[in-house]
Scaffold this active site. Structure first.
Site, mmCIF file in Angstrom:
data_model
loop_
_atom_site.group_PDB
_atom_site.id
_atom_site.type_symbol
_atom_site.label_atom_id
_atom_site.label_comp_id
_atom_site.label_asym_id
_atom_site.label_seq_id
_atom_site.Cartn_x
_atom_site.Cartn_y
_atom_site.Cartn_z
ATOM 1 N N ASP A 90 0.960 -1.149 -0.074
ATOM 2 C CA ASP A 90 -0.113 0.100 -0.070
ATOM 3 C C ASP A 90 1.000 1.379 -0.096
ATOM 4 O OD1 ASP A 90 -1.811 2.231 0.735
ATOM 5 O OD2 ASP A 90 -2.818 0.924 2.014
ATOM 6 N N VAL A 91 0.717 2.187 -1.106
ATOM 7 C CA VAL A 91 1.809 3.336 -0.927
ATOM 8 C C VAL A 91 1.499 4.309 -0.175
ATOM 9 C CG1 VAL A 91 2.136 2.812 -3.757
ATOM 10 C CG2 VAL A 91 0.401 4.452 -2.933
ATOM 11 N N ASN A 118 2.152 5.900 -10.104
ATOM 12 C CA ASN A 118 0.816 5.535 -11.012
ATOM 13 C C ASN A 118 -0.615 5.381 -9.997
ATOM 14 O OD1 ASN A 118 -1.106 4.992 -13.252
ATOM 15 N ND2 ASN A 118 -1.204 3.089 -12.130
ATOM 16 N N TYR A 142 -11.144 13.802 -4.065
ATOM 17 C CA TYR A 142 -9.975 13.314 -5.167
ATOM 18 C C TYR A 142 -9.553 14.691 -6.144
ATOM 19 C CZ TYR A 142 -8.562 11.083 -9.945
ATOM 20 O OH TYR A 142 -7.996 10.562 -10.791
ATOM 21 N N LYS A 176 -5.318 15.493 -6.568
ATOM 22 C CA LYS A 176 -4.771 15.787 -7.702
ATOM 23 C C LYS A 176 -4.123 17.034 -8.045
ATOM 24 C CE LYS A 176 -5.136 11.532 -8.728
ATOM 25 N NZ LYS A 176 -4.006 10.800 -9.045
#
Length: 257
Positions: free
Chosen positions: A66-67, A93, A160, A164
């Site tokens: 899990d990043v 990514n 989200y 971003k």
């Protein structure tokens, strides 16, 4: 054009499906060895890595992690050193779309989105940089962001879109701090790409899918390999003047067409 990737070692987060799979395959096709990071679906990820090895004659492995979890990130890089001897190119990514409105989103949902997206890119980049600098090793980081960082008309994506936009700032800040160490950092903004979400929409909601196409200047969606080709170029000496660049590969969606 020879991008010089033969024998390079590439780590792609979320690299076994969707855009990540396209990126992994392009690097494998260019002759790079690939470590595919994934969070779930071990069997499919292992099969994907095995297929890359068979088709392109390169070394390909997969590693779960899990990043957004620091301990997992350290383990992923330890595994990269065990399998490939290190990492030359990091492609951030991995990420996840969250659909929650401002009035309804909980703190748990906000924090989970942050972990899956912005925090994940930060933790992976920091660990990559620490190890590369300690070895006095050149390197490349490419962050896969989203057109939502610049422009969105989709309601219910407050977390989200915020993440971003933060990834654009992170890319710029990383580029400033790391270029003096020989590490180039850039980012890409994909638009509508033919991955699982759009495949489902095309099958279950064809009218909405056709409306999406009509709003796109190219009248089509992109393919994962097209994102991979841009990422591979950015992570090469052929693109050495790109430092902190955020490349629009949305197919014209940011034009307000």
């Amino acid at each position: 054009m020879d991008l010089g990737h033969k024998g390079k070692r590439v780590l792609v987060t979320g690299g076994a499906k969707g855009i990540g799979a396209g990126i992994s395959e392009v690097f494998a096709r260019e002759g790079a060895d690939v470590l595919v990071n994934y969070r779930s679906d071990t069997e499919a990820s292992q099969q994907f890595a095995a297929d890359l090895s068979t088709r392109y004659g390169i070394r390909a492995f997969c590693v779960q992690g899990d990043v957004g979890e620091e301990k997992d990130v350290i383990r992923v890089f330890d595994q990269a050193e065990a399998c490939l001897g290190g990492v030359d190119i990091l492609v951030n990514n991995a990420g996840k779309v969250y659909n929650e409105t401002l009035l309804d989103i909980t703190m748990d949902q906000w924090q989970r989105c942050l972990s899956d997206n912005l925090t994940g890119q930060f933790l992976m980049s920091r660990e990559f940089a620490r190890r590369a600098i300690a070895r006095k090793q050149r390197g490349w980081i490419v962050n896969v962001i989203s057109k939502a960082a610049i422009f969105t008309t989709t309601p219910g994506r407050i977390a989200y879109v915020s993440n971003k936009a933060g990834e654009v700032g992170l890319t710029h800040a990383l580029a400033v701090e790391l270029v003096g160490h020989g590490i180039h950092v850039n980012g890409v903004l994909p638009g509508h790409i033919m991955a699982s979400r759009l495949e489902e929409e095309m099958r279950l909601r064809p009218e909405k899918y056709q409306q999406r196409l009509q709003r796109a200047p190219l009248k089509r969606v992109g393919e994962p390999w097209e994102i991979g080709a841009t990422v591979a170029f950015l992570a090469s000496d052929q693109c050495a003047l790109a430092v902190g660049s955020i490349v629009d590969i949305t197919g014209g969606l940011l034009l307000g067409y």
